[in-house]
Structures are given as C-alpha cells and as structure tokens.
Design a protein around this motif. Structure first.
Motif, mmCIF file in Angstrom:
data_model
loop_
_atom_site.group_PDB
_atom_site.id
_atom_site.type_symbol
_atom_site.label_atom_id
_atom_site.label_comp_id
_atom_site.label_asym_id
_atom_site.label_seq_id
_atom_site.Cartn_x
_atom_site.Cartn_y
_atom_site.Cartn_z
ATOM 1 N N GLN A 96 0.844 -1.193 0.000
ATOM 2 C CA GLN A 96 0.000 0.000 0.000
ATOM 3 C C GLN A 96 0.882 1.247 0.000
ATOM 4 O OE1 GLN A 96 -2.528 1.786 -0.894
ATOM 5 N NE2 GLN A 96 -3.908 0.215 -0.013
ATOM 6 N N TYR A 97 0.252 2.401 -0.260
ATOM 7 C CA TYR A 97 0.960 3.662 -0.119
ATOM 8 C C TYR A 97 1.425 3.846 1.324
ATOM 9 C CZ TYR A 97 -0.888 5.343 -4.623
ATOM 10 O OH TYR A 97 -1.192 5.510 -5.939
ATOM 11 N N GLY A 98 2.483 4.648 1.475
ATOM 12 C CA GLY A 98 2.960 5.009 2.802
ATOM 13 C C GLY A 98 3.023 6.515 2.942
ATOM 14 N N GLY A 99 3.715 6.969 3.965
ATOM 15 C CA GLY A 99 3.868 8.405 4.201
ATOM 16 C C GLY A 99 5.090 8.960 3.483
ATOM 17 N N GLY A 100 5.068 10.263 3.227
ATOM 18 C CA GLY A 100 6.152 10.890 2.497
ATOM 19 C C GLY A 100 7.464 10.936 3.250
ATOM 20 N N GLN A 101 7.430 10.843 4.577
ATOM 21 C CA GLN A 101 8.670 10.869 5.355
ATOM 22 C C GLN A 101 9.331 9.504 5.418
ATOM 23 O OE1 GLN A 101 8.265 12.634 9.238
ATOM 24 N NE2 GLN A 101 10.451 12.475 9.699
ATOM 25 N N GLY A 102 8.588 8.449 5.112
ATOM 26 C CA GLY A 102 9.126 7.105 5.241
ATOM 27 C C GLY A 102 8.562 6.409 6.464
ATOM 28 N N GLU A 103 8.665 5.090 6.471
ATOM 29 C CA GLU A 103 8.073 4.292 7.543
ATOM 30 C C GLU A 103 8.840 4.460 8.855
ATOM 31 O OE1 GLU A 103 5.130 2.543 7.056
ATOM 32 O OE2 GLU A 103 5.321 3.857 5.306
ATOM 33 N N GLU A 104 8.098 4.643 9.932
ATOM 34 C CA GLU A 104 8.732 4.916 11.221
ATOM 35 C C GLU A 104 9.624 3.765 11.657
ATOM 36 O OE1 GLU A 104 7.661 6.467 15.739
ATOM 37 O OE2 GLU A 104 6.043 5.868 14.373
ATOM 38 N N GLU A 105 9.217 2.521 11.391
ATOM 39 C CA GLU A 105 10.054 1.417 11.873
ATOM 40 C C GLU A 105 11.398 1.374 11.155
ATOM 41 O OE1 GLU A 105 8.648 -2.721 10.494
ATOM 42 O OE2 GLU A 105 6.809 -1.507 10.446
ATOM 43 N N LEU A 106 11.451 1.801 9.900
ATOM 44 C CA LEU A 106 12.752 1.897 9.240
ATOM 45 C C LEU A 106 13.535 3.084 9.780
ATOM 46 C CD1 LEU A 106 14.862 1.029 7.193
ATOM 47 C CD2 LEU A 106 13.693 2.442 5.493
ATOM 48 N N ARG A 107 12.876 4.204 9.980
ATOM 49 C CA ARG A 107 13.581 5.371 10.516
ATOM 50 C C ARG A 107 14.178 5.073 11.888
ATOM 51 N NH1 ARG A 107 10.018 9.289 11.405
ATOM 52 N NH2 ARG A 107 8.111 8.359 10.556
ATOM 53 N N GLU A 108 13.483 4.265 12.680
ATOM 54 C CA GLU A 108 14.037 3.860 13.985
ATOM 55 C C GLU A 108 15.287 3.002 13.805
ATOM 56 O OE1 GLU A 108 10.699 1.944 15.756
ATOM 57 O OE2 GLU A 108 9.838 3.807 16.555
ATOM 58 N N MET A 109 15.284 2.138 12.798
ATOM 59 C CA MET A 109 16.457 1.303 12.550
ATOM 60 C C MET A 109 17.615 2.123 11.970
ATOM 61 S SD MET A 109 15.539 -1.539 13.766
ATOM 62 C CE MET A 109 17.114 -2.302 13.409
ATOM 63 N N ILE A 110 17.301 3.137 11.172
ATOM 64 C CA ILE A 110 18.353 4.012 10.639
ATOM 65 C C ILE A 110 19.079 4.730 11.764
ATOM 66 C CG2 ILE A 110 18.729 6.123 9.292
ATOM 67 C CD1 ILE A 110 16.570 5.097 7.350
ATOM 68 N N VAL A 111 18.344 5.112 12.798
ATOM 69 C CA VAL A 111 18.977 5.709 13.981
ATOM 70 C C VAL A 111 20.056 4.767 14.519
ATOM 71 C CG1 VAL A 111 18.593 6.357 16.396
ATOM 72 C CG2 VAL A 111 17.025 7.166 14.611
ATOM 73 N N GLU A 112 19.755 3.477 14.582
ATOM 74 C CA GLU A 112 20.726 2.503 15.095
ATOM 75 C C GLU A 112 21.881 2.300 14.113
ATOM 76 O OE1 GLU A 112 20.511 1.461 18.193
ATOM 77 O OE2 GLU A 112 18.742 2.770 18.232
ATOM 78 N N VAL A 113 21.599 2.370 12.818
ATOM 79 C CA VAL A 113 22.659 2.209 11.812
ATOM 80 C C VAL A 113 23.674 3.346 11.918
ATOM 81 C CG1 VAL A 113 23.102 2.296 9.312
ATOM 82 C CG2 VAL A 113 21.279 0.840 10.219
ATOM 83 N N MET A 114 23.213 4.545 12.225
ATOM 84 C CA MET A 114 24.121 5.701 12.318
ATOM 85 C C MET A 114 24.868 5.760 13.645
ATOM 86 S SD MET A 114 22.044 8.809 10.413
ATOM 87 C CE MET A 114 20.627 8.746 11.523
ATOM 88 N N ARG A 115 24.398 5.010 14.638
ATOM 89 C CA ARG A 115 24.982 5.107 15.972
ATOM 90 C C ARG A 115 26.468 4.740 16.018
ATOM 91 N NH1 ARG A 115 22.234 5.808 20.566
ATOM 92 N NH2 ARG A 115 20.265 5.221 19.554
#
Length: 428
Positions: free
Chosen positions: A86-105
């Motif tokens: 389905q369509y999502g939000g323009g900012q991106g999915e929150e669960e991926l954004r949470e994982m990106i935080v960990e990737v940058m850590r």
C-alpha cells in the motif's frame, strides 16, 4: 510515393526548431541543460562481458544471504502483504527510521526518527535538497573533484558550482575560507557546501579528523549549510569509522546515508538527516515527487536490520573490498609505475593521475576498443578540469579481472605515450 502528411509534419517540426524533436522549443531551460553523465554513457560498453570495467561503482552483492532474504521477503508478504503493498507516508516508515537511527549510531550520530526522511536512494535526497534550496543562478561550493551524480543534479537546477580543491587529507580549509570570502565580497551568496568526507568519490581520500571541526567552523561563520554525503562511511578497510560533520553542528549539516553500498542498491533506499524544520520541507518535496518511498523496500530493509547480523555483513564487505583494493594497487605498481595514485583506506575508488601528455578523456575510446573501461576525470568537475586523471573502480571485478584490466590499460597508455613522443601533444 512521399506521404504529404509526413511532409507536413516534417515542415512543422522544422519550424519549431528541429526535425528530431518537434517540442524542442517547449522545454524548460533546466531540461535543455541536462545531459547524460560520463559514467552512465559508458554502461552499454562497460557491461559487455569481454570488457573489463574499472568504471562503474556497482557494489559486489554476491556475498548477500540470498536464501535468507528470499525467505524473509516471502514471510513479510504473507504476514504483512496488504500493508507492504500500500501507499505510505512521504517521510518514510517509522520502523525503518528507527532502525536508521541505530545504523548511524556506530559513527557517533545521536538522532531521532522524526528528523529522518527516507528517499529513493540518496540520489533522490540530493535532488529534493537542491530543489528546496536552489534557485537558478545560486552558488553551490563543492570539492574538486566531486561526485558526478551530484554535479548532474546541481546542473539540472541551474546552480553555479564553484570548486574548492582537496588533497590527501580532504577538503582544504584555507582554500574553503578564501573561496567563501571571495564569493561574499562579490555579493554571491553560497547556499551550501557539498562534501563527501569519507572515502571520497572519486578521489578516494578522507577528510582528516583535524580538518573536520575547521570546515564546520568556517561554514558556520559564513552561514553556509553543509550537505554531507556519506555512502561509504561504514566501508573502512581497517574497521574504522570517522566522526561525521553532523556530530559537530547538527543544525548546520544535512547528512545523507544510503543502503546501496552497505546492503543492496536494488532496494533504492536512502535517507536524509536534518533538523526538524528542514525535514518538514524535505517530506513535502518527497510527497510531491513520489507520494511515498517504496514501502516494500523500506520494510524489507527494516526486517533485515532487525533479524540479520548486518554488521557482520558489512565486515565481510570490508574484507572483500580491501582485497580488491590491494589487487588494484598491486596491478598499478606492476603495470603503470609511470602514473601516480592514492591508496584509499575504504570505499570503492582509486584516483589515478595519468602521465604527462595524455588526455584521459581523449584516450577513453581507444581504451574501450582495447576492452577496458574507466571514467575520465573530466566527469567529476563542473568546469572542464580533470583530463589528467581517471577514476578506477575496484568494487565489482574480481582481483584477477582487476589485474587484467590494469594490464590492458597500461598497454593503451604505452601506445599513447609513444604517439606523444613521436608527434608531440597536439593540444600544446
């Protein structure tokens, strides 16, 4: 018999400016300035199996856990199919954004998911950032040389790119200070500095730890935003990571990341980390461009990061690319001692200065005829510089193919030097 209707159409297209494109006079100015990059124009030749391509920056994904990914994707589709498709939000999915935080850590970035915008690769992040900041004629300062994909975006938005040189320690602070001061005295406002500080594409160098706070301080004093592009930062061959510029001044830096180099480019997922106000504008621009980033790709990567030892995968990549870097430098030592080059500590590329008298761009057709491809240094400048350099990529070919490619390239350079010695350099 010549069809009168065809004749009429040809006459009309000629009146509008060109027989090849009857709508030529209707394009926007920025469309007329677009052109294919030198790297993309090589693809058709470089992808032929008989050609050793030292040109493209394609990651080698042969070591990915394909069976795991296949099972993981099948499970996601079964369990969450209606949501994934389905369509999502323009900012991106929150669960991926949470994982990106960990990737940058591991690089020292402490971020919040609300300050991340997921994009269709970091290339789209470059595009929407340029869109929201640049009016035609605005100035962007970029390293010399600079990433060809960024230069293409800047050209499309009709920016004026002013180059600042780099050396073995990255962007030169004194040169940046002098350039920004000169532009300010001329009344030319700089919208942002574009930099690839880690394992630079194409130069292969990294900005030294000493220079990083200097660069940030100079930009802060001149009120210049920094666009920090970091696709290779996790691919240090000695397992090293370097402090991003973003950690020094989070409000003054937009940080770009990508899964294309550390996972797989086919998912087309990258991100931009910025302060909250900029993030809101990036989200709007993202929605205008694509409505929402690929939801299947986002949630697949989020699941991979949750359930697989992704850091071990990155360590495997580091070892593989280090072996290929070593094969490249050994081959250059053996076959091209008359050239000079850097020895990169990470990333994908070696930046080679060709012997005096040789034009790397002019030589390229003869290299491809001899079944080896590279990218001329001219691709990485906005002002025509770079014919004395070439970018050689070691990320995709095997060590054996790398050696064979350099051997073929050395043969071409030898012929060029013999021609120069016999007839002189016609450009001089």
């Amino acid at each position: 018999m010549f069809d009168s209707k065809i004749a009429s159409k040809l006459d009309a297209s000629t009146r509008s400016g060109t027989r090849l494109d009857p709508w030529f006079d209707r394009y926007a100015d920025r469309a007329l300035g677009m052109k294919q990059s030198e790297t993309r124009s090589l693809f058709a030749v470089a992808n032929r199996p008989e050609v050793v391509s030292l040109a493209g920056g394609m990651p080698n994904i042969a070591g990915l856990p394909l069976d795991f990914l296949a099972d993981m994707t099948a499970r996601l589709i079964r369990d969450r199919g209606p949501e994934l498709l389905q369509y999502g939000g323009g900012q991106g999915e929150e669960e991926l954004r949470e994982m990106i935080v960990e990737v940058m850590r591991p690089e020292g970035i402490r971020a919040h998911p609300d300050d991340i915008t997921v994009t269709t690769g970091s290339q789209q992040a470059l595009d929407i950032i340029t869109q929201i900041f640049i009016n035609p004629g605005d100035v962007i300062v970029a390293e010399a040389p600079s990433y060809v994909g960024a230069l293409g975006v800047f050209r499309a938005y009709q920016a004026n790119v002013v180059h600042v040189p780099l050396d073995k320690d990255g962007l030169i602070p004194e040169a940046l200070e002098a350039t920004l001061t000169k532009l300010a005295n001329e009344g030319r406002e700089v919208k942002f500095l574009y930099t690839v500080p880690n394992f630079h594409n194409p130069a292969g160098v990294s900005m030294s730890a000493e220079r990083r706070p200097q660069i940030v301080e100079i930009c802060e004093r001149h009120h210049v935003l920094i666009l920090e592009d970091n696709p290779y930062g996790m691919l240090g061959f000695n397992d090293q990571t370097m402090s991003p510029l973003q950690t020094i001044n989070p409000d003054g830096v937009i940080y770009l990341g990508s899964f294309s180099k550390t996972f797989a480019p086919g998912y087309r997922v990258g991100w931009a980390l910025a302060n909250y106000a900029v993030t809101q504008r990036l989200t709007l621009a993202n929605e205008n461009a694509v409505l929402s980033p690929t939801k299947v790709g986002q949630l697949s990567i989020a699941e991979y990061l949750r359930t697989y030892d992704w850091m071990a995968q990155i360590k495997d990549y580091r070892a593989m690319y280090r072996e290929r870097r070593d094969a490249m430098t050994a081959a250059l030592d053996r076959y091209l001692p008359q050239a000079s080059w850097n020895v990169p500590e990470g990333g994908f590329y070696t930046w080679v200065k060709v012997p005096d008298g040789i034009d790397a761009k002019d030589m390229l057709p003869r290299a491809t005829t001899n079944l080896v491809a590279y990218v001329s240094g001219t691709a990485f400048y906005a002002d025509g510089q770079g014919s004395d350099h070439m970018r050689l990529s070691f990320c995709y070919p095997t060590p054996e193919r790398i050696e064979e490619g350099v051997r073929r390239l050395a043969g071409v350079i030898k012929s060029e030097l013999e021609t120069v010695q016999m007839f002189g350099n016609p450009e001089r």
